[in-house]
Design an enzyme around this catalytic site. Structure first.
Site, short mmCIF file in Angstrom:
data_model
loop_
_atom_site.label_atom_id
_atom_site.label_comp_id
_atom_site.label_asym_id
_atom_site.label_seq_id
_atom_site.Cartn_x
_atom_site.Cartn_y
_atom_site.Cartn_z
N CYS A 135 -2.92 -7.22 5.02
CA CYS A 135 -1.92 -8.30 4.67
C CYS A 135 -0.35 -7.67 5.33
CB CYS A 135 -1.76 -7.87 3.09
SG CYS A 135 -0.34 -9.04 2.52
N CYS A 138 2.80 -8.23 3.48
CA CYS A 138 2.97 -7.04 2.60
C CYS A 138 3.45 -5.79 3.20
CB CYS A 138 1.78 -6.57 1.59
SG CYS A 138 0.54 -7.86 1.21
N ASP A 139 2.89 -5.50 4.26
CA ASP A 139 2.94 -4.27 4.85
C ASP A 139 3.82 -4.21 6.29
OD1 ASP A 139 1.53 -2.86 2.83
OD2 ASP A 139 -0.29 -3.39 3.66
#
Ligand code: NDP
Length: 313
Positions: A135, A138-139
Site C-alpha cells: 500500500c 499507507c506507507d
C-alpha cells in the site's frame, strides 16, 4: 438449537467495527465475527497518517484495538471465528462459523475486506513492515528521498508508482511482460516521469538486507537466451499486482463483478438480497481506504436498522 441474532457482522476492519458501533448504538445487539485477520489489513501496515483525527499518526494495530474497544463499549459481542458457509436463500439467513456453529440472523453486514496479492516469495514475509508493503498510500511517506520498486503493470501499479515518485528519489516499475496492462493515460504519465524507470520483462527472484530491506534480486528475460540476473539497491518494495476480495463464501448468493467484488446498489451498501449489506473493501474496487471503509460500515448499519424497523428495504 441454533443461535438467533438480529444483526450479524462479519469482518473486523474499519468497516466491520464502524458498522458494529452504529448497530450497537441502535440497539441491534450486533454479534461480530473477526474473520481470518482480526483487525483487518491495517494491522499489518506500519503507521496510519491519513485517517482524519490523528494529527500525529497512529499505528494500524492501535487504531484497530481502539475501534474494537469502542464497538464493545456499546455492547457489540466480538468473537473469534471465520465464516465457512452460508445460506442466504431464505430468512432468517444462516451463517456457519468455523464449520461448526450456525448463526441465524435477521440482517447480515459483510465486511470481510480484500487481501493484497503477494508474489509468494518467502522474503516478502521476512521484510514485511521493514521495506515490503502492498500500500503506497499507507506507507509511501516513509520512503521520502529513497529508492523503491513497484511490482505490477496495471493501473494500480502506475498509480502507486506515480504517488511514490512524488516522495521517493527513484522508482523502478517492475513489469513481467513486455508491455503494461494499464490504461494509456497512466502509461504515458509513468513513461514520461523523470523519476520512474520501467523495467519490462522483469521478475523478482528475492530480497536481501541485514535487518531491513536493502535490495532485491531480479531477472530479465527469464528462461530465454538473453536472460540476465541483476541486483538493485532499494529501500522499499511495493506490490501492486491486484487484490482479492474475500467474497468467495458468499458468491453463490450474491452477484460479484469480474474480480470478485460484491455488487451493491449504487450509493448504498445494499446487495440484491434484502437485509444483506456489504461494506468496505469487499465491495470497493476503487478506493480501498480505511476512512472510506469506515464510512460504508456506518451506512450499512443505518441501512440494517432501517431494514429491521421496516422503514425501508
Ligand atoms: P490488474 O489486474 O489490472 O493488474 C495487475 C498487474 O499485476 C498486471 O500488470 C499483472 O501482470 C501484474 N501481476 C499479477 N500477478 C503478478 C505476478 N505474480 N508477478 C508479477 N506481476 C504480476 O490489477 P490493478 O490492481 O492494477 O487494477 C484492478 C482494476 O482496478 C483494473 O480494472 C484497473 O483498471 C482498476 N483501477 C483503476 C484505476 C484508475 O482508473 N485510476 C486505479 C487502480 C485500479 P500481467 O499484465 O502480466 O498479467
Amino acid at each position: 438449537m441454533n443461535e438467533k441474532v438480529k444483526c450479524l457482522i462479519v469482518g473486523s476492519g474499519p468497516a466491520g467495527y464502524t458498522a458494529a458501533i452504529y448497530a450497537a448504538r441502535a440497539n441491534l445487539s450486533p454479534v461480530l465475527y473477526e474473520g481470518i485477520q482480526p483487525g483487518g489489513q491495517l494491522t499489518i501496515t506500519t503507521e496510519i497518517e491519513n485517517f482524519p483525527g490523528y494529527p500525529e499518526g497512529v499505528s494500524g494495530f492501535d487504531m484497530m484495538e481502539d475501534l474494537k474497544k469502542q464497538a464493545q463499549r456499546f455492547g457489540t459481542d466480538v468473537r473469534r471465528g471465520i465464516v465457512t458457509d452460508c445460506d442466504l436463500s431464505n430468512k432468517p439467513y444462516k451463517v456457519t462459523i468455523d464449520s461448526e456453529t450456525e448463526v441465524e440472523t435477521e440482517s447480515l453486514i459483510i465486511c470481510t475486506g480484500a487481501s493484497a496479492k503477494y508474489l509468494g516469495l518467502p522474503d516478502e514475509q521476512k521484510y514485511n513492515g521493514k521495506g515490503v508493503s502492498a500500500c503506497a498510500t499507507c506507507d509511501g511517506f516513509f520512503y521520502r528521498k529513497k529508492t523503491v520498486t513497484v511490482v505490477g503493470g496495471g493501473d494500480s501499479a502506475c498509480e502507486e508508482a506515480l504517488y511514490l515518485a512524488g516522495l521517493a528519489s527513484k522508482v523502478y516499475l517492475i513489469v513481467r511482460k513486455d508491455y503494461l496492462r494499464a490504461s494509456q493515460i497512466m502509461q504515458d504519465r509513468v513513461f514520461n516521469h523523470p523519476k520512474i524507470e520501467v523495467l519490462l520483462n522483469t521478475n523478482t527472484l528475492g530480497l536481501f538486507g541485514e535487518d531491513v530491506l536493502e535490495g532485491g534480486h531480479f531477472v530479465r528475460f527469464a528462461g530465454q537466451s538473453e536472460e540476465e540476473k541483476f541486483d538493485l539497491a532499494i529501500d522499499g518494495f511495493f506490490l501492486a499486482i491486484g487484490h482479492t476480495p474475500n467474497s468467495a463464501v458468499f458468491k453463490h448468493f450474491l452477484p460479484t463483478d469480474e474480480n470478485g467484488y460484491i455488487k451493491t446498489i449504487w450509493g448504498t451498501t445494499r446487495t440484491t438480497i434484502p437485509g444483506v449489506f456489504a461494506a468496505g473493501d469487499v465491495a470497493d474496487p476503487n478506493y480501498r481506504q480505511a476512512v472510506v471503509a469506515a464510512g460504508s460500515g456506518c451506512i450499512a448499519a443505518i441501512e440494517a436498522e432501517r431494514y429491521l424497523n421496516n422503514t425501508c428495504l
